[in-house]
Structure formats: C-alpha cells, structure tokens
Design a protein around this motif. Structure first.
Motif, mmCIF file in Angstrom:
data_model
loop_
_atom_site.group_PDB
_atom_site.id
_atom_site.type_symbol
_atom_site.label_atom_id
_atom_site.label_comp_id
_atom_site.label_asym_id
_atom_site.label_seq_id
_atom_site.Cartn_x
_atom_site.Cartn_y
_atom_site.Cartn_z
ATOM 1 N N LYS A 199 -5.462 -15.223 -0.382
ATOM 2 C CA LYS A 199 -4.886 -16.704 -0.225
ATOM 3 C C LYS A 199 -5.298 -17.472 -1.338
ATOM 4 O O LYS A 199 -4.396 -18.220 -1.829
ATOM 5 N N LEU A 215 -5.594 -16.466 -4.545
ATOM 6 C CA LEU A 215 -4.799 -16.062 -5.525
ATOM 7 C C LEU A 215 -3.444 -16.457 -5.208
ATOM 8 O O LEU A 215 -2.688 -16.987 -6.275
ATOM 9 N N MET A 216 -2.885 -16.456 -4.095
ATOM 10 C CA MET A 216 -1.422 -17.192 -3.876
ATOM 11 C C MET A 216 -1.547 -18.534 -4.169
ATOM 12 O O MET A 216 -0.330 -19.145 -4.753
ATOM 13 N N LEU A 272 -3.324 -20.038 -6.484
ATOM 14 C CA LEU A 272 -3.236 -20.036 -8.272
ATOM 15 C C LEU A 272 -1.862 -19.835 -8.737
ATOM 16 O O LEU A 272 -1.533 -20.292 -9.467
ATOM 17 N N LYS A 273 -1.324 -18.791 -8.172
ATOM 18 C CA LYS A 273 0.165 -18.379 -8.451
ATOM 19 C C LYS A 273 1.135 -19.498 -8.299
ATOM 20 O O LYS A 273 2.423 -19.660 -8.905
ATOM 21 N N GLN A 274 0.849 -20.324 -7.046
ATOM 22 C CA GLN A 274 1.957 -21.633 -6.821
ATOM 23 C C GLN A 274 1.185 -22.728 -7.505
ATOM 24 O O GLN A 274 1.967 -23.776 -7.043
ATOM 25 N N ASN A 275 0.347 -22.791 -8.355
ATOM 26 C CA ASN A 275 -0.117 -23.872 -9.074
ATOM 27 C C ASN A 275 -0.551 -24.988 -8.120
ATOM 28 O O ASN A 275 -0.798 -26.218 -8.476
ATOM 29 N N THR A 315 -5.903 -24.245 -9.973
ATOM 30 C CA THR A 315 -5.715 -24.012 -11.308
ATOM 31 C C THR A 315 -6.943 -23.002 -11.732
ATOM 32 O O THR A 315 -8.126 -23.052 -11.157
ATOM 33 N N MET A 339 -7.524 -15.889 -15.868
ATOM 34 C CA MET A 339 -7.982 -14.628 -15.618
ATOM 35 C C MET A 339 -8.762 -14.461 -16.971
ATOM 36 O O MET A 339 -8.571 -14.595 -17.965
ATOM 37 N N TRP A 383 -9.572 -13.048 -11.743
ATOM 38 C CA TRP A 383 -9.355 -14.332 -11.667
ATOM 39 C C TRP A 383 -10.652 -15.431 -11.344
ATOM 40 O O TRP A 383 -11.334 -14.898 -10.320
ATOM 41 N N PRO A 428 4.215 -27.776 -7.766
ATOM 42 C CA PRO A 428 3.470 -27.465 -8.890
ATOM 43 C C PRO A 428 2.942 -28.820 -9.464
ATOM 44 O O PRO A 428 3.551 -29.919 -9.103
#
Length: 77
Positions: free
Chosen positions: A22, A24-25, A27-30, A33, A36, A41, A61
C-alpha cells in the motif's frame, strides 16, 4: 528531526498501519514522496508526517495542498 530523514517501505507501513505494498502504491500515486536507493524504496519522513496529519484530505498528485502550517508538514504552509 532531520528534514531529509527517510524510512523503508516496511517502517512507513508500520506507522501507517498498512502493508508495504500500500505504501508503494501511495508512492506511485504521488500521495507520498520518496526515492529508490540501491533497489529499495524509501519514504521521506516529511511526506509521511504530512500524510498522517491530513489523511484523506491529501490531494495527489502534488502532495499536500491544505496549507496546514504544521511544522512537520511539507505542504509549504
């Protein structure tokens, strides 16, 4: 507290009471912040503190836009 402190996905997940996937998700969705480093990560402490402060009010974002004025928040308020 250092402003550039970083936490692993697992440390951040523990603080958020969720899974590392979750985080990581997020982070990917901004919504959080981080960066890596050496294949792992890491989450910025200031970003995590802001997320904990605002929860569902966080607008991705772009991260926090609430201008909350919290000392730990990176929203720029």
């Amino acid at each position: 507290m250092k402003t550039n402190e970083r936490l692993s996905l697992f440390e951040a997940a523990k603080e958020l009471k969720t899974t590392h996937l979750k985080v990581l998700m997020l982070l990917k969705q901004n919504a959080l912040t981080g960066a890596m480093t050496d294949g792992e990560w890491y989450v910025d402490r200031s970003s995590l503190d802001c997320f904990l402060e605002h929860g569902a009010d966080l607008q991705a974002p772009g991260g926090c836009r609430t201008s909350c004025n919290a000392k730990s928040c990176s929203c720029g308020g």
